[in-house]
Design a protein around this motif. Structure first.
Motif, mmCIF file in Angstrom:
data_model
loop_
_atom_site.group_PDB
_atom_site.id
_atom_site.type_symbol
_atom_site.label_atom_id
_atom_site.label_comp_id
_atom_site.label_asym_id
_atom_site.label_seq_id
_atom_site.Cartn_x
_atom_site.Cartn_y
_atom_site.Cartn_z
ATOM 1 N N LEU A 269 16.762 -6.757 7.072
ATOM 2 C CA LEU A 269 15.400 -6.239 6.935
ATOM 3 C C LEU A 269 15.375 -4.715 7.033
ATOM 4 C CD1 LEU A 269 12.396 -6.655 6.625
ATOM 5 C CD2 LEU A 269 12.247 -7.164 9.071
ATOM 6 N N LEU A 270 16.100 -4.153 7.995
ATOM 7 C CA LEU A 270 16.140 -2.697 8.143
ATOM 8 C C LEU A 270 16.753 -2.037 6.909
ATOM 9 C CD1 LEU A 270 17.196 -2.175 11.871
ATOM 10 C CD2 LEU A 270 14.906 -2.129 10.881
ATOM 11 N N ASN A 271 17.807 -2.637 6.373
ATOM 12 C CA ASN A 271 18.443 -2.073 5.175
ATOM 13 C C ASN A 271 17.493 -2.086 3.977
ATOM 14 O OD1 ASN A 271 20.832 -1.548 6.504
ATOM 15 N ND2 ASN A 271 21.865 -3.402 5.787
ATOM 16 N N LEU A 272 16.667 -3.122 3.879
ATOM 17 C CA LEU A 272 15.701 -3.200 2.785
ATOM 18 C C LEU A 272 14.609 -2.144 2.949
ATOM 19 C CD1 LEU A 272 15.325 -7.086 2.482
ATOM 20 C CD2 LEU A 272 16.523 -5.567 0.904
ATOM 21 N N VAL A 273 14.078 -2.008 4.148
ATOM 22 C CA VAL A 273 13.030 -1.016 4.395
ATOM 23 C C VAL A 273 13.559 0.398 4.170
ATOM 24 C CG1 VAL A 273 11.479 -0.036 6.138
ATOM 25 C CG2 VAL A 273 11.799 -2.510 6.013
ATOM 26 N N GLY A 274 14.834 0.609 4.513
ATOM 27 C CA GLY A 274 15.435 1.930 4.357
ATOM 28 C C GLY A 274 15.954 2.223 2.954
ATOM 29 N N GLY A 275 15.775 1.292 2.037
ATOM 30 C CA GLY A 275 16.229 1.520 0.671
ATOM 31 C C GLY A 275 17.728 1.462 0.495
ATOM 32 N N LEU A 276 18.424 0.831 1.445
ATOM 33 C CA LEU A 276 19.881 0.693 1.358
ATOM 34 C C LEU A 276 20.280 -0.588 0.617
ATOM 35 C CD1 LEU A 276 20.786 1.736 5.018
ATOM 36 C CD2 LEU A 276 21.098 3.114 2.954
ATOM 37 N N ASP A 277 19.315 -1.476 0.423
ATOM 38 C CA ASP A 277 19.547 -2.743 -0.268
ATOM 39 C C ASP A 277 18.246 -3.118 -0.979
ATOM 40 O OD1 ASP A 277 20.739 -5.072 -1.127
ATOM 41 O OD2 ASP A 277 20.559 -6.125 0.793
ATOM 42 N N SER A 278 18.329 -4.064 -1.893
ATOM 43 C CA SER A 278 17.142 -4.488 -2.647
ATOM 44 C C SER A 278 16.853 -5.959 -2.375
ATOM 45 C CB SER A 278 17.364 -4.291 -4.152
ATOM 46 O OG SER A 278 17.595 -2.931 -4.451
ATOM 47 N N PRO A 279 15.577 -6.331 -2.285
ATOM 48 C CA PRO A 279 15.233 -7.737 -2.039
ATOM 49 C C PRO A 279 15.391 -8.578 -3.295
ATOM 50 C CG PRO A 279 13.234 -6.459 -2.337
ATOM 51 C CD PRO A 279 14.381 -5.473 -2.359
ATOM 52 N N ASP A 280 15.487 -9.883 -3.112
ATOM 53 C CA ASP A 280 15.475 -10.795 -4.260
ATOM 54 C C ASP A 280 14.077 -10.830 -4.880
ATOM 55 O OD1 ASP A 280 18.128 -11.452 -3.721
ATOM 56 O OD2 ASP A 280 17.548 -13.078 -2.362
ATOM 57 N N SER A 281 13.075 -10.762 -4.021
ATOM 58 C CA SER A 281 11.687 -10.704 -4.477
ATOM 59 C C SER A 281 10.833 -10.156 -3.346
ATOM 60 C CB SER A 281 11.183 -12.092 -4.901
ATOM 61 O OG SER A 281 11.203 -12.983 -3.804
ATOM 62 N N GLY A 282 9.598 -9.787 -3.676
ATOM 63 C CA GLY A 282 8.721 -9.195 -2.687
ATOM 64 C C GLY A 282 8.580 -7.696 -2.904
ATOM 65 N N ARG A 283 7.788 -7.078 -2.052
ATOM 66 C CA ARG A 283 7.459 -5.670 -2.235
ATOM 67 C C ARG A 283 7.571 -4.906 -0.924
ATOM 68 N NH1 ARG A 283 1.659 -3.489 -4.638
ATOM 69 N NH2 ARG A 283 2.304 -1.367 -5.117
ATOM 70 N N ILE A 284 8.147 -3.704 -1.001
ATOM 71 C CA ILE A 284 8.270 -2.818 0.151
ATOM 72 C C ILE A 284 7.627 -1.488 -0.203
ATOM 73 C CG2 ILE A 284 9.849 -1.681 1.770
ATOM 74 C CD1 ILE A 284 11.999 -3.722 0.785
ATOM 75 N N THR A 285 6.662 -1.069 0.617
ATOM 76 C CA THR A 285 6.013 0.216 0.414
ATOM 77 C C THR A 285 6.239 1.066 1.656
ATOM 78 O OG1 THR A 285 4.281 -0.884 -0.869
ATOM 79 C CG2 THR A 285 3.859 1.371 -0.188
ATOM 80 N N VAL A 286 6.806 2.249 1.473
ATOM 81 C CA VAL A 286 7.068 3.176 2.575
ATOM 82 C C VAL A 286 6.298 4.463 2.330
ATOM 83 C CG1 VAL A 286 8.811 4.538 3.803
ATOM 84 C CG2 VAL A 286 9.344 2.203 3.059
ATOM 85 N N ASP A 287 5.400 4.793 3.229
ATOM 86 C CA ASP A 287 4.604 6.019 3.121
ATOM 87 C C ASP A 287 3.912 6.121 1.758
ATOM 88 O OD1 ASP A 287 3.515 8.333 4.106
ATOM 89 O OD2 ASP A 287 5.275 9.577 3.726
ATOM 90 N N GLY A 288 3.406 4.970 1.276
ATOM 91 C CA GLY A 288 2.673 4.945 0.021
ATOM 92 C C GLY A 288 3.525 4.824 -1.227
ATOM 93 N N THR A 289 4.846 4.760 -1.063
ATOM 94 C CA THR A 289 5.748 4.668 -2.207
ATOM 95 C C THR A 289 6.337 3.264 -2.326
ATOM 96 O OG1 THR A 289 6.375 7.005 -2.066
ATOM 97 C CG2 THR A 289 7.875 5.548 -3.241
ATOM 98 N N ASP A 290 6.165 2.643 -3.477
ATOM 99 C CA ASP A 290 6.738 1.326 -3.757
ATOM 100 C C ASP A 290 8.221 1.523 -4.070
ATOM 101 O OD1 ASP A 290 7.532 -1.127 -4.737
ATOM 102 O OD2 ASP A 290 5.784 -1.405 -6.018
ATOM 103 N N LEU A 291 9.098 0.978 -3.221
ATOM 104 C CA LEU A 291 10.533 1.216 -3.387
ATOM 105 C C LEU A 291 11.062 0.650 -4.697
ATOM 106 C CD1 LEU A 291 10.296 2.186 -0.492
ATOM 107 C CD2 LEU A 291 12.363 0.879 0.057
ATOM 108 N N SER A 292 10.442 -0.403 -5.212
ATOM 109 C CA SER A 292 10.927 -1.013 -6.458
ATOM 110 C C SER A 292 10.707 -0.089 -7.648
ATOM 111 C CB SER A 292 10.234 -2.357 -6.710
ATOM 112 O OG SER A 292 8.850 -2.181 -6.969
ATOM 113 N N ALA A 293 9.830 0.911 -7.490
ATOM 114 C CA ALA A 293 9.551 1.844 -8.585
ATOM 115 C C ALA A 293 10.530 3.014 -8.603
ATOM 116 C CB ALA A 293 8.117 2.375 -8.462
#
Length: 245
Positions: free
Chosen positions: A69-93
């Motif tokens: 979970l920490l690696n996904l939030v930190g942008g060190l890994d990517s999820p199979d599905s779902g969305r992570i937004t950090v400080d208003g930025t969608d990591l998938s974008a």
């Protein structure tokens, strides 16, 4: 830092201000390893938010998915599905360059193993992220001095990691994580190599830093004493999040 998006990061014009927007938003996150019958489902539909300025502790047994979970939030890994937004930025974008900039400029990482460079002094270790950002040398020196004072190591600036105790090394690592004024701190078992007393002191320092620097923090730990210092506790169990009061 982009501040013109709404709370979902989509620019939909909801009128949500930066101050109101959560620092971290996780929506229906899934992450598995392997395939077929042997697949390990680390995360199964995880959703939660972390408000700005909050210290959140993440607990769970070994192998429960905390590091995933920490690696996904930190942008060190990517999820199979779902969305992570950090400080208003969608990591998938973000592409790899965007993720690199996010990790460099807006997220600070603290690890169990400290991760200091042995041949550099405490001050030089703290200054590494600012060198990578090519900050002005005077700005870098002033920031390093301030941070070493903040973590109680002003008198140890010229010492190398091998000359410092484990607790002192982790304090240097905390100062380094703050070098580029990140909006989010991610810490994975930061007291795992420390004795109970030193670990408690380091956790208390992190809590103080979160409040003094206006930073948001997510800290994975299994130590019940340390969990008591968090503003909120989230438990990972069977790939799901359980929130504790």
């Amino acid at each position: 830092m982009t501040e013109n998006t709404d709370a979902t990061g989509s620019g939909g014009g909801s009128g949500t201000t930066v101050a109101e927007r959560p620092m971290v938003r996780i929506e229906d996150l899934h992450r598995s390893y392997g395939s077929g019958a042997a697949a390990v489902h680390a995360l199964r539909g995880v959703s939660f938010e972390v408000p700005r300025g909050e210290l959140v502790a993440l607990k769970g047994r070994s192998g429960s998915g905390k590091t995933t979970l920490l690696n996904l939030v930190g942008g060190l890994d990517s999820p199979d599905s779902g969305r992570i937004t950090v400080d208003g930025t969608d990591l998938s974008a973000l592409g790899e360059k965007g993720l690199l900039e996010l990790r460099r400029d807006r997220i600070g990482f603290i690890f169990q193993s400290f991760g200091l460079i042995p041949i550099l002094t405490a001050a030089e270790n703290v200054g590494v992220p600012m060198r990578l950002r090519k900050a002005d040398p005077r700005e870098r020196e002033d920031r390093v001095s301030l941070l070493l004072s903040l973590v109680g190591l002003a008198d140890h600036a010229a010492q190398r990691p091998g000359e410092l105790s484990g607790g002192q090394q982790q304090r240097v690592a905390i100062a380094r994580a703050l070098a580029n004024r990140p909006a989010l701190l991610i810490a994975d078992e930061p007291t795992g190599q420390l004795d109970a007393e030193t670990g408690l002191a380091v956790m208390e320092l992190m809590r103080a830093v979160v409040h003094s620097e206006g930073v948001t923090a997510i800290v994975a730990t299994h130590d019940a004493q340390l969990l008591g210092l968090a503003d909120r506790v989230l438990e990972l169990s069977d790939g799901h999040i359980i929130e504790h009061a």
